[in-house]
Design a protein around this motif. Structure first.
Motif, short mmCIF file in Angstrom:
data_model
loop_
_atom_site.label_atom_id
_atom_site.label_comp_id
_atom_site.label_asym_id
_atom_site.label_seq_id
_atom_site.Cartn_x
_atom_site.Cartn_y
_atom_site.Cartn_z
N THR A 25 0.81 -1.23 0.00
CA THR A 25 0.00 0.00 0.00
C THR A 25 0.85 1.27 0.00
O THR A 25 1.85 1.37 0.70
CB THR A 25 -0.91 0.11 1.26
OG1 THR A 25 -0.18 -0.37 2.37
CG2 THR A 25 -2.20 -0.63 1.10
N ASP A 46 -1.39 3.88 0.22
CA ASP A 46 -2.46 4.54 0.96
C ASP A 46 -3.54 3.49 1.27
O ASP A 46 -4.10 2.90 0.36
CB ASP A 46 -3.06 5.65 0.06
CG ASP A 46 -4.05 6.52 0.80
OD1 ASP A 46 -3.91 6.66 2.03
OD2 ASP A 46 -4.96 7.06 0.15
N GLY A 47 -3.77 3.23 2.53
CA GLY A 47 -4.81 2.27 2.91
C GLY A 47 -5.75 2.92 3.93
O GLY A 47 -5.28 3.39 4.97
N ARG A 48 -7.03 2.97 3.60
CA ARG A 48 -7.98 3.64 4.50
C ARG A 48 -9.17 2.74 4.78
O ARG A 48 -9.65 2.05 3.89
CB ARG A 48 -8.51 4.93 3.85
CG ARG A 48 -7.43 5.98 3.75
CD ARG A 48 -7.86 7.18 2.92
NE ARG A 48 -6.68 7.97 2.63
CZ ARG A 48 -6.23 8.92 3.42
NH1 ARG A 48 -6.88 9.23 4.52
NH2 ARG A 48 -5.12 9.57 3.12
N TYR A 98 -13.10 2.43 6.73
CA TYR A 98 -14.31 3.16 7.15
C TYR A 98 -15.36 2.13 7.50
O TYR A 98 -15.32 1.02 7.03
CB TYR A 98 -14.91 3.99 6.01
CG TYR A 98 -13.93 4.58 5.04
CD1 TYR A 98 -13.48 5.89 5.22
CD2 TYR A 98 -13.46 3.85 3.95
CE1 TYR A 98 -12.59 6.46 4.32
CE2 TYR A 98 -12.57 4.42 3.06
CZ TYR A 98 -12.13 5.71 3.25
OH TYR A 98 -11.25 6.26 2.38
N ASP A 100 -12.86 6.09 11.44
CA ASP A 100 -12.02 5.89 10.25
C ASP A 100 -10.61 5.52 10.71
O ASP A 100 -10.16 5.94 11.78
CB ASP A 100 -11.94 7.19 9.43
CG ASP A 100 -13.28 7.55 8.79
OD1 ASP A 100 -14.23 6.75 8.92
OD2 ASP A 100 -13.37 8.63 8.19
N THR A 151 -6.39 4.10 9.21
CA THR A 151 -5.47 3.86 8.08
C THR A 151 -4.73 2.56 8.38
O THR A 151 -4.65 2.12 9.53
CB THR A 151 -4.47 5.01 7.89
OG1 THR A 151 -3.75 5.18 9.11
CG2 THR A 151 -5.17 6.31 7.52
N TYR A 152 -4.21 1.93 7.33
CA TYR A 152 -3.49 0.67 7.52
C TYR A 152 -2.48 0.48 6.41
O TYR A 152 -2.55 1.10 5.35
CB TYR A 152 -4.47 -0.50 7.59
CG TYR A 152 -5.25 -0.77 6.32
CD1 TYR A 152 -6.38 -0.01 6.01
CD2 TYR A 152 -4.85 -1.75 5.41
CE1 TYR A 152 -7.10 -0.25 4.85
CE2 TYR A 152 -5.58 -2.00 4.25
CZ TYR A 152 -6.69 -1.24 3.97
OH TYR A 152 -7.40 -1.47 2.81
N HIS A 153 -1.53 -0.43 6.69
CA HIS A 153 -0.55 -0.83 5.68
C HIS A 153 -0.85 -2.28 5.31
O HIS A 153 -1.15 -3.09 6.19
CB HIS A 153 0.87 -0.70 6.23
CG HIS A 153 1.88 -1.04 5.19
ND1 HIS A 153 2.39 -0.09 4.33
CD2 HIS A 153 2.40 -2.23 4.82
CE1 HIS A 153 3.20 -0.70 3.48
NE2 HIS A 153 3.23 -1.99 3.75
N SER A 163 -1.90 -7.33 6.72
CA SER A 163 -1.98 -5.90 7.00
C SER A 163 -1.49 -5.61 8.41
O SER A 163 -1.49 -6.49 9.28
CB SER A 163 -3.39 -5.39 6.77
OG SER A 163 -4.29 -6.12 7.52
N PRO A 177 -0.30 1.18 10.81
CA PRO A 177 0.72 2.00 10.13
C PRO A 177 1.77 2.60 11.07
O PRO A 177 2.89 2.84 10.64
CB PRO A 177 -0.10 3.11 9.47
CG PRO A 177 -1.40 3.14 10.19
CD PRO A 177 -1.64 1.76 10.72
N ALA A 187 -7.88 1.05 -0.84
CA ALA A 187 -6.42 1.11 -0.77
C ALA A 187 -5.81 1.22 -2.15
O ALA A 187 -6.35 0.71 -3.13
CB ALA A 187 -5.89 -0.15 -0.07
#
Ligand code: HEM
Length: 163
Positions: free
Chosen positions: A20, A22-24, A26, A32, A34-36, A55, A58, A157
């Motif tokens: 990733t 960008d990993g989001r 919801y 909300d 974020t993650y890798h 995953s 982050p 993501a």
């Protein structure tokens, strides 16, 4: 790129390892986040990809969601089946197709099962879309329905190809 089975030609663009940028996440009733995530679609000579998703948080780098599975193609068609086990005690059988012109894979659950001591809420449906944005960028979107929340986006993501 490893040598992939000829049946996988319509989804040859998925092959490899992706990480990733960008990993989001919801969902209506959770904050909300974020993650890798690292993804792997690996062909070892069969008409399928061996799939891994790992995953992590982050900042803390602690493990989060994990998936192991097989993305199969019905040879000579664009029909797909995705058998996935999730580390929180869920298995999903997802089916769908690949759109070769738009470089998309679209999958929806046809069956779900869970371990006897799974925590609620229970997942009722999953839908996911993988879309190639450019030669080395992939986007994944995941929607889910639970027994308490209607179909809503859970993950979006963007990944860069790393190998
Ligand atoms: C929450 C399922 C992937 C992170 C949840 C919930 C479910 C769920 C059922 C509870 C929602 C609720 O309370 O109403 C799934 C499924 C996934 C998936 C089926 C994949 C197919 C991921 C991934 C991540 C993630 C890849 C991030 C790495 C979270 C987080 C929460 C959550 C942080 C909130 C947890 C909490 O508040 O305790 N997920 N998830 N999920 N999920 Fe996922």
């Amino acid at each position: 790129m490893s040598k992939i089975h000829e049946a996988l030609a319509p989804i040859s663009w998925l092959e490899g390892r992706w990480s990733t940028t960008d990993g989001r996440g919801y969902y209506p009733n959770i904050p909300d986040f974020t993650y890798h995530e690292d993804l792997e679609f690996l062909c070892i000579g069969q008409p399928m990809y061996n799939f891994l998703s790992t995953s992590r948080h982050p900042e803390k780098q602690t493990p989060m969601h994990q998936e192991r599975g097989f993305l199969r193609i019905k040879p000579g068609t664009n029909e797909l089946s995705f058998v996935v086990s999730h580390n929180f005690g869920l298995t999903s059988l997802e089916e769908g197709l690949c759109e070769t012109e738009t470089h998309q894979v679209i999958l929806e659950t046809v069956n779900l099962s869970r371990i006897s001591f799974a925590k609620p809420p229970f997942v009722k449906k999953i839908k996911r879309v993988f879309k190639l944005l450019s030669d080395d960028h992939l986007e994944a979107t995941l929607y889910m329905e639970t027994d308490t929340t209607p179909m809503s986006e859970h993950l979006k993501a963007v990944y860069k190809k790393i190998q």
